[in-house]
Motif scaffolding. Structure first.
Motif, mmCIF file in Angstrom:
data_model
loop_
_atom_site.group_PDB
_atom_site.id
_atom_site.type_symbol
_atom_site.label_atom_id
_atom_site.label_comp_id
_atom_site.label_asym_id
_atom_site.label_seq_id
_atom_site.Cartn_x
_atom_site.Cartn_y
_atom_site.Cartn_z
ATOM 1 N N MET A 1 0.871 -1.080 0.060
ATOM 2 C CA MET A 1 -0.217 -0.022 0.129
ATOM 3 C C MET A 1 0.934 1.120 0.080
ATOM 4 O O MET A 1 1.686 1.429 0.992
ATOM 5 N N HIS A 2 0.874 2.133 -0.720
ATOM 6 C CA HIS A 2 1.342 3.321 -0.921
ATOM 7 C C HIS A 2 0.534 4.336 -0.178
ATOM 8 O O HIS A 2 -0.490 4.591 -0.244
ATOM 9 N N CYS A 3 1.633 5.059 0.616
ATOM 10 C CA CYS A 3 1.121 6.292 1.297
ATOM 11 C C CYS A 3 0.627 7.501 0.255
ATOM 12 O O CYS A 3 1.238 7.708 -0.578
ATOM 13 N N PRO A 4 -0.619 7.783 0.580
ATOM 14 C CA PRO A 4 -1.227 8.895 -0.384
ATOM 15 C C PRO A 4 -0.586 10.400 -0.364
ATOM 16 O O PRO A 4 -0.520 10.935 -1.233
ATOM 17 N N PHE A 5 0.292 10.477 0.809
ATOM 18 C CA PHE A 5 0.832 11.754 1.203
ATOM 19 C C PHE A 5 2.327 11.783 0.267
ATOM 20 O O PHE A 5 2.545 12.654 -0.577
ATOM 21 N N CYS A 6 3.158 10.671 0.706
ATOM 22 C CA CYS A 6 4.534 10.686 0.110
ATOM 23 C C CYS A 6 4.897 9.806 -0.665
ATOM 24 O O CYS A 6 5.816 9.540 -1.340
ATOM 25 N N HIS A 8 5.119 6.752 -0.274
ATOM 26 C CA HIS A 8 6.367 5.528 0.199
ATOM 27 C C HIS A 8 5.706 4.528 0.307
ATOM 28 O O HIS A 8 4.367 4.014 0.568
ATOM 29 N N THR A 9 6.382 3.425 0.251
ATOM 30 C CA THR A 9 5.440 1.942 -0.103
ATOM 31 C C THR A 9 5.405 1.188 1.295
ATOM 32 O O THR A 9 4.811 0.102 1.403
ATOM 33 N N ASP A 10 5.849 1.780 2.322
ATOM 34 C CA ASP A 10 5.896 1.005 3.546
ATOM 35 C C ASP A 10 5.155 1.632 4.422
ATOM 36 O O ASP A 10 5.343 2.507 5.061
ATOM 37 N N THR A 11 3.936 0.859 4.698
ATOM 38 C CA THR A 11 2.964 1.495 5.640
ATOM 39 C C THR A 11 2.648 0.351 6.722
ATOM 40 O O THR A 11 2.571 -0.693 6.402
ATOM 41 N N LYS A 12 2.252 1.140 7.854
ATOM 42 C CA LYS A 12 1.822 -0.097 8.956
ATOM 43 C C LYS A 12 0.361 -0.075 9.248
ATOM 44 O O LYS A 12 -0.244 0.942 9.302
ATOM 45 N N VAL A 13 -0.304 -1.161 9.460
ATOM 46 C CA VAL A 13 -1.767 -1.146 9.807
ATOM 47 C C VAL A 13 -1.834 -0.747 11.374
ATOM 48 O O VAL A 13 -1.225 -1.692 12.031
ATOM 49 N N ARG A 27 -9.275 -0.251 7.659
ATOM 50 C CA ARG A 27 -8.088 -0.203 8.157
ATOM 51 C C ARG A 27 -7.450 1.003 8.324
ATOM 52 O O ARG A 27 -7.303 1.813 7.463
ATOM 53 N N ARG A 28 -7.021 1.505 9.559
ATOM 54 C CA ARG A 28 -6.301 2.607 9.870
ATOM 55 C C ARG A 28 -4.791 2.189 9.625
ATOM 56 O O ARG A 28 -4.290 1.322 10.493
ATOM 57 N N ARG A 29 -4.013 3.217 8.846
ATOM 58 C CA ARG A 29 -2.905 2.905 8.354
ATOM 59 C C ARG A 29 -1.734 4.094 8.705
ATOM 60 O O ARG A 29 -2.461 5.295 8.659
ATOM 61 N N MET A 30 -0.642 3.916 9.054
ATOM 62 C CA MET A 30 0.492 5.002 8.998
ATOM 63 C C MET A 30 1.453 4.669 8.307
ATOM 64 O O MET A 30 2.206 3.690 8.110
ATOM 65 N N CYS A 31 1.981 5.725 7.591
ATOM 66 C CA CYS A 31 3.204 5.566 6.501
ATOM 67 C C CYS A 31 4.395 5.525 7.616
ATOM 68 O O CYS A 31 4.540 6.486 8.593
ATOM 69 N N GLU A 35 5.046 9.276 8.516
ATOM 70 C CA GLU A 35 4.253 9.108 9.757
ATOM 71 C C GLU A 35 2.879 9.636 9.511
ATOM 72 O O GLU A 35 2.092 9.694 10.694
ATOM 73 N N LYS A 36 2.322 10.176 8.581
ATOM 74 C CA LYS A 36 0.880 10.541 8.284
ATOM 75 C C LYS A 36 -0.105 9.293 8.234
ATOM 76 O O LYS A 36 0.404 8.100 7.959
ATOM 77 N N ARG A 37 -1.233 9.499 8.904
ATOM 78 C CA ARG A 37 -2.117 8.280 8.916
ATOM 79 C C ARG A 37 -3.062 8.628 7.905
ATOM 80 O O ARG A 37 -3.735 9.794 7.578
ATOM 81 N N PHE A 38 -3.707 7.454 7.543
ATOM 82 C CA PHE A 38 -4.881 7.520 6.483
ATOM 83 C C PHE A 38 -5.578 6.113 6.815
ATOM 84 O O PHE A 38 -5.182 5.171 7.377
ATOM 85 N N THR A 39 -6.867 6.021 6.173
ATOM 86 C CA THR A 39 -7.722 4.839 6.095
ATOM 87 C C THR A 39 -7.949 4.159 4.787
ATOM 88 O O THR A 39 -8.005 4.889 3.803
ATOM 89 N N THR A 40 -7.893 2.886 4.726
ATOM 90 C CA THR A 40 -8.179 2.321 3.780
ATOM 91 C C THR A 40 -9.374 1.363 3.829
ATOM 92 O O THR A 40 -9.497 0.908 4.941
#
Length: 161
Positions: A1-6, A8-13, A27-31, A35-40
């Motif tokens: 999963m790519h971070c929608p902000f930067c 980056h390919t490494d995100t943590k659930v 799923r709530r994720r963090m880059c 370190e920004k958070r987003f939902t998928t």
């Protein structure tokens, strides 16, 4: 999963929950980089197996398109069609299989369409079931009348006595 902000390919659930509709997972994720958070949201993809053997993703809009033709000139609006599409998709998902034969989609349309508008139901059924004669229509209409009679009798039972 790519971070929608930067990107980056490494995100943590951080958290996973079943969504309100019960058919998807939120799923709530963090880059790990910015370190920004987003939902998928993840949903099971239904696949339609066509008669030719080819498969394609189920799309509610394609199922509704055939119904829309049957409803032409009938008192059925887009909200009615959207609800019917949701009912059909829900019914298919309840089957538990991610792959559905194309004829199963048609079968799933028939009952909610009959409840929505009997004329549109007859139009759709005539194409879907390949009516060849007026007798096919007569048989289907007789079945509709018999069902209506049974519903009327169960709603208003005859007095005992």
């Amino acid at each position: 999963m790519h971070c929608p902000f930067c990107k980056h390919t490494d995100t943590k659930v951080l958290d996973s929950r079943v969504a309100d509709d019960g058919c998807s997972i939120r799923r709530r994720r963090m880059c790990q980089d910015c370190e920004k958070r987003f939902t998928t949201v993840e949903a099971m993809q239904l696949t339609v197996l066509k008669r030719s053997g080819a498969t394609e993703p189920f799309t509610r809009s394609k199922a509704i398109a055939g119904v829309r033709k049957a409803c032409k000139g009938r008192p059925v609006d887009e909200d009615d069609l959207a609800r019917l599409g949701q009912d059909v998709e829900d019914q298919l998902r309840l089957g538990g299989s991610p792959e559905i034969a194309a004829h199963e989609v048609g079968l799933a349309i028939l009952a909610p369409l009959r409840r929505l508008d009997e004329v549109a139901y007859l139009r759709f059924a005539s194409v879907y079931r390949g009516f060849d004669s007026a007798a096919d229509f007569e048989n289907e209409i007789a079945m509709l009348r018999a069902e209506r009679q049974l519903q009327s009798e169960s709603a208003h039972p005859a007095p005992a006595g």
